[in-house]
Every structure is written in structure tokens, then in C-alpha cells.
Design a protein around this motif. Sequence first.
Motif, mmCIF file in Angstrom:
data_model
loop_
_atom_site.group_PDB
_atom_site.id
_atom_site.type_symbol
_atom_site.label_atom_id
_atom_site.label_comp_id
_atom_site.label_asym_id
_atom_site.label_seq_id
_atom_site.Cartn_x
_atom_site.Cartn_y
_atom_site.Cartn_z
ATOM 1 N N SER A 35 0.872 -1.086 0.173
ATOM 2 C CA SER A 35 0.161 0.142 -0.195
ATOM 3 C C SER A 35 0.740 1.015 0.066
ATOM 4 O O SER A 35 2.075 1.203 0.178
ATOM 5 C CB SER A 35 -0.771 0.013 1.427
ATOM 6 O OG SER A 35 -0.086 0.087 2.562
ATOM 7 N N TRP A 36 0.186 2.369 -0.034
ATOM 8 C CA TRP A 36 1.068 3.548 -0.039
ATOM 9 C C TRP A 36 1.649 3.940 1.269
ATOM 10 O O TRP A 36 2.836 4.179 1.303
ATOM 11 C CB TRP A 36 0.222 4.601 -0.434
ATOM 12 C CG TRP A 36 -0.903 5.071 0.568
ATOM 13 C CD1 TRP A 36 -2.028 4.717 0.733
ATOM 14 C CD2 TRP A 36 -0.614 6.103 1.894
ATOM 15 N NE1 TRP A 36 -2.712 5.014 1.680
ATOM 16 C CE2 TRP A 36 -1.995 5.855 2.337
ATOM 17 C CE3 TRP A 36 0.277 6.677 2.254
ATOM 18 C CZ2 TRP A 36 -2.231 6.555 3.790
ATOM 19 C CZ3 TRP A 36 0.436 7.281 3.363
ATOM 20 C CH2 TRP A 36 -1.055 7.410 4.053
ATOM 21 N N LEU A 37 1.106 3.255 2.403
ATOM 22 C CA LEU A 37 1.779 3.720 3.559
ATOM 23 C C LEU A 37 2.889 2.745 3.641
ATOM 24 O O LEU A 37 4.118 3.007 4.283
ATOM 25 C CB LEU A 37 0.510 2.995 4.518
ATOM 26 C CG LEU A 37 1.228 3.040 6.112
ATOM 27 C CD1 LEU A 37 1.513 4.522 6.496
ATOM 28 C CD2 LEU A 37 -0.175 2.710 6.992
ATOM 29 N N ASP A 38 2.829 1.384 3.184
ATOM 30 C CA ASP A 38 3.930 0.605 3.435
ATOM 31 C C ASP A 38 5.087 1.023 2.669
ATOM 32 O O ASP A 38 6.266 1.062 2.807
ATOM 33 C CB ASP A 38 3.652 -0.820 2.511
ATOM 34 C CG ASP A 38 2.590 -1.651 3.336
ATOM 35 O OD1 ASP A 38 2.794 -1.813 4.401
ATOM 36 O OD2 ASP A 38 1.674 -2.100 2.747
ATOM 37 N N TYR A 39 4.850 1.539 1.129
ATOM 38 C CA TYR A 39 6.119 2.338 0.646
ATOM 39 C C TYR A 39 6.627 3.553 1.268
ATOM 40 O O TYR A 39 7.791 3.574 1.356
ATOM 41 C CB TYR A 39 5.452 2.814 -0.791
ATOM 42 C CG TYR A 39 5.389 1.786 -1.902
ATOM 43 C CD1 TYR A 39 6.462 1.271 -2.550
ATOM 44 C CD2 TYR A 39 4.197 1.314 -2.314
ATOM 45 C CE1 TYR A 39 6.448 0.257 -3.192
ATOM 46 C CE2 TYR A 39 4.087 0.355 -3.293
ATOM 47 C CZ TYR A 39 5.471 -0.246 -3.756
ATOM 48 O OH TYR A 39 5.164 -1.316 -4.832
ATOM 49 N N THR A 40 5.728 4.059 2.133
ATOM 50 C CA THR A 40 6.444 5.252 2.902
ATOM 51 C C THR A 40 7.250 5.039 3.962
ATOM 52 O O THR A 40 8.286 5.347 4.261
ATOM 53 C CB THR A 40 5.119 6.277 3.440
ATOM 54 O OG1 THR A 40 4.260 6.569 2.147
ATOM 55 C CG2 THR A 40 5.627 7.269 4.115
ATOM 56 N N THR B 221 6.107 -6.717 -3.439
ATOM 57 C CA THR B 221 5.853 -5.213 -4.258
ATOM 58 C C THR B 221 5.640 -5.369 -5.740
ATOM 59 O O THR B 221 5.276 -4.267 -6.231
ATOM 60 C CB THR B 221 7.198 -4.308 -3.928
ATOM 61 O OG1 THR B 221 8.132 -4.611 -4.476
ATOM 62 C CG2 THR B 221 7.329 -4.407 -2.563
#
Length: 498
Positions: A5-10, A149
Amino acid sequence: MTHFSWLDYTIFGGYLAASVGVGLFSARGSKSLGDYFLAGRGMNSILVAMSILAALFSGISYLAGPADVYKNGFGFAYVILAFFIATPFTAMYMLPKFYQSRFFTAYQFLEERFSLSVRLLASGLFIFRVALWLAAATYAPALALEKVTGMPLWLTILASGVLTTLYTALGGMRAVIWTDVMQLIVLFGGQLVIVLVAVGKIPGGLGGVWDTAVADHRLDLSLSFSISERVNLWAVLLAGAFLHLVQMATDQVSVQRYLTAGSLREAQRSLWIKLWLILPVLILFYGTGLVLYAFYKTHGDPMTAGLIAKEDQILPYFVVTQLPAGLPGLLIAAIYAASMSTISAGLNSLASATFVDFKQRLSTQAEGTQAQQVGRARMITVIYGFIVIGLAFAVSLMPGNLVESVNTVIGLIGGPLLGLFFLGMFTQRATTRGALLGCLAGFISLLSLYLYQNGVLTAVKPPLLVSFIWFSLLGTLITMGVGLLTSGRSDTSSVRHQ
């Protein structure tokens, strides 16, 4: 399959940036070779112990340990017991030899005991082995990230290699040690989270894991004396001890960390601390394999379902499919950071061996200022970084899983190298001629055996003769045996350093 998710990438990006930031912050103190390679010889024993553990506990361990137990049971994991043999032996009998002359590299001892040619041979073997080992450590997290990913393998290999080379080249040993400590804490905490989440979804909890392991014979260990059996009690104790000794007593990655301690006593203390640190860490990591086995026995095996291609992907698959948003990013970053820690340690040690054992020792030119020497050391580090990146693309072609591949490489080259140190430290008869011939015989014998067993030298792949776990012990014995038999009395180098 669910991806980041975008949170994981962040979170993933932020953690990697923090790792690089710690490394770059350490660059300020590297003003001499002593600072750059040995952190000024002023690190305390606890930091040294944590750094040694982190350096040898890479993303390979993070992925391959649980994966091997998941596929084959707990058999190989009993190699933990061999640390109780290898640690006291290294601390009492081998470490004092490295402190007698305040060496920069482990291989300076071999020149004092034998000759320059033996030192260069040993250092060259180390460089070759560790370059291959680092390639595997670079490939391991890239494999994980590719699956969870969707990022292409080539991109993740380049990312880890370039980032790690950057902060290692600039920060030197201080950067390596401080990032090691940070990453070890995150590794252990991350694995604990994985186990707690998995156990909560298994009927009966920890009791259910234990019952499944016992019922399916996942804890069994053969008492056979066969060296062709993959693992048995004698393999994990005897062969396992030699496997540990290669990395603990002949490897510049470890020896360089001992030498960052202020004294022999501090270095020995760091080894004992490392022993008691490594027990809970390895029990947790190998035990994760049993937990994942019980979990997927209940919820369906993803390998059987075709959701993953290799058992080495089982841990990242669990992370990305079973953990809430945010945690996958942190835990995959931990796998990535573990490998970065190992790569940075290896690159610094490769640079120190090359600079001290080859450039300084063989050069007839003036060494230049301390700043110029550090600059050259940084350039060597960068060169090795790109060599390791290139080799990482070839690791996927090796047969077997990561545990077998990595320990085979350790044995092939490390066994003869350990034999060299044993000849130098524990025999008076061995000479330069015997040491060189013994090492050559050990390496050629093991390489021939490896190629034969994998069908390279035959039309049809033959049955297994010797398990991968025995390679270190076998290489040591061949090197010592041939070395003693071929040592001539005319060589006086055998009494140079007793």
C-alpha cells in the motif's frame, strides 16, 4: 497477490533513508585508515558483539532460515548448538594470535607465520568468497521485494547495492557498526511481530505449533554417521562447528570487528556476549519456520497453490498477505536493511583486505597523506560495490535453496582457508610450501566434488556423496593433511612466528 500500500511504501522508504542517514552521519570521523577500517580501535564490547551478529545475520538468514525449516524441518537449525564449540575455541585459542601484533587484517598473521605468498593467497580467497556471499545477500531481499511489491528484480538489486555502497564508502567502519546495531534491533522486533501474528491465527496457539511439529516429525534429527545425509546430529555439532569457525576465526568481516575493540579482553568479551545474543535470535528465526509450517498447514500451502515459486519467498508472502497495512513496509524494510548491513560490513572488509594486504604491502610508492589513503580506500569500496551488484544477478542460477547455496560457498573456500590458519597456529612442522600446496589441494578437491555432485562432470547427476554442511570440515582436513605431508624441512618460515 496483494502488493504494498502507499503506507507500506512510505514506511519502507523512510526506514531505508534513516539507515543511509546514520551511515552518512558517521562519515565525519573517518580521518585516517585506523578510523576508516577499525573505528579508531575504540568500540566497546557490546557494540562489537551486536555488529558481528548483525554482519553475519543477513537478509539471507532472515529469509532462508525460516524457509529451510518450513521445507525440511528443524534439522539444520540445530547447528545453533555448534556455537558452544566454536565460540570458546575462537576466544581462547585464535583471537590472541590476531592481537599479538595489532593487525589490520587476519591475513597479516599468515605472513608472519609463513610468507607473503601465503598471506596474499588467503586474502585473495577471502575476497573471492565474500564477494560471492555478498552477491547472495544482495539477491535475497531483491527476491523478497520482487514478489511482494511487484518491483523488478534488477531494480531492487541496483537499489540495495548502490545505497549501501554509498554510505559504506563515505562512513567507513563507524557507519557499518552503528547501522548494524540499529538494524539488528529492528530485525529481532520484526520477526517477533510475525511470530505473534501467525501464532494468533493457529488453532491452539503455540501449543498447536508444537503439536504439529511433533506429529509431522519436524523436530526430528537423525543419529546416523552418514556424511551424505543432509543433516544429522554429528553434522550439526562437528561439521557445524567448523562452519562457524570459518566465519568467526578466518573471516576479515569478523576479525576486523574484533580489532575495533580496545583490547584482547574486550574482544574476547564481545564474543561471549555475541554467543548469548545469538541464541534467542536464531531460535526465534528458525522457530518462525515451524510457526509458518503450522500456519499454512491450516490455511493452505502457497507453494502447492503456485502462489510462490521458491520456499525462500514464504516469509515475505506471509508478511504482505497477513499483516495490516504499514507493517509489511517496515518488515520488508527490515529484510532489506539486514542485507544492507551485511553488504556494508563485507564491502568495508573487502576494501581493508585489498588495501592493506595488496596495495600497501606490494606498492613501492609513497603512501601519501592519511586523507589520500582514506580516499583510495573509499574508491576501492565503490569498485567492490559494483562488482557485488554484478555478481548478484548470477546467484539465482545456483542449485538448492539459499541456505544450501551460501553454506556451500562458505565451505568450498572457507574450509581450505581455515586449514591454513590451523596449520599456522597449531603446528610447528608446516612450512610455506606445505601451506600453499595444502590449500590448493583442499580447494581443488572440494570444487571437484561440488561439480561432480551437481552433474557438471558427468552425463547423469550422481547420488549425493557429501552433504553441503561437511564442506568446511573436509576442506580443513585436506588442507592440513596435504600441508603437513608436503612441508619440507628446508623452509625456515615455520618458526617465524610462534
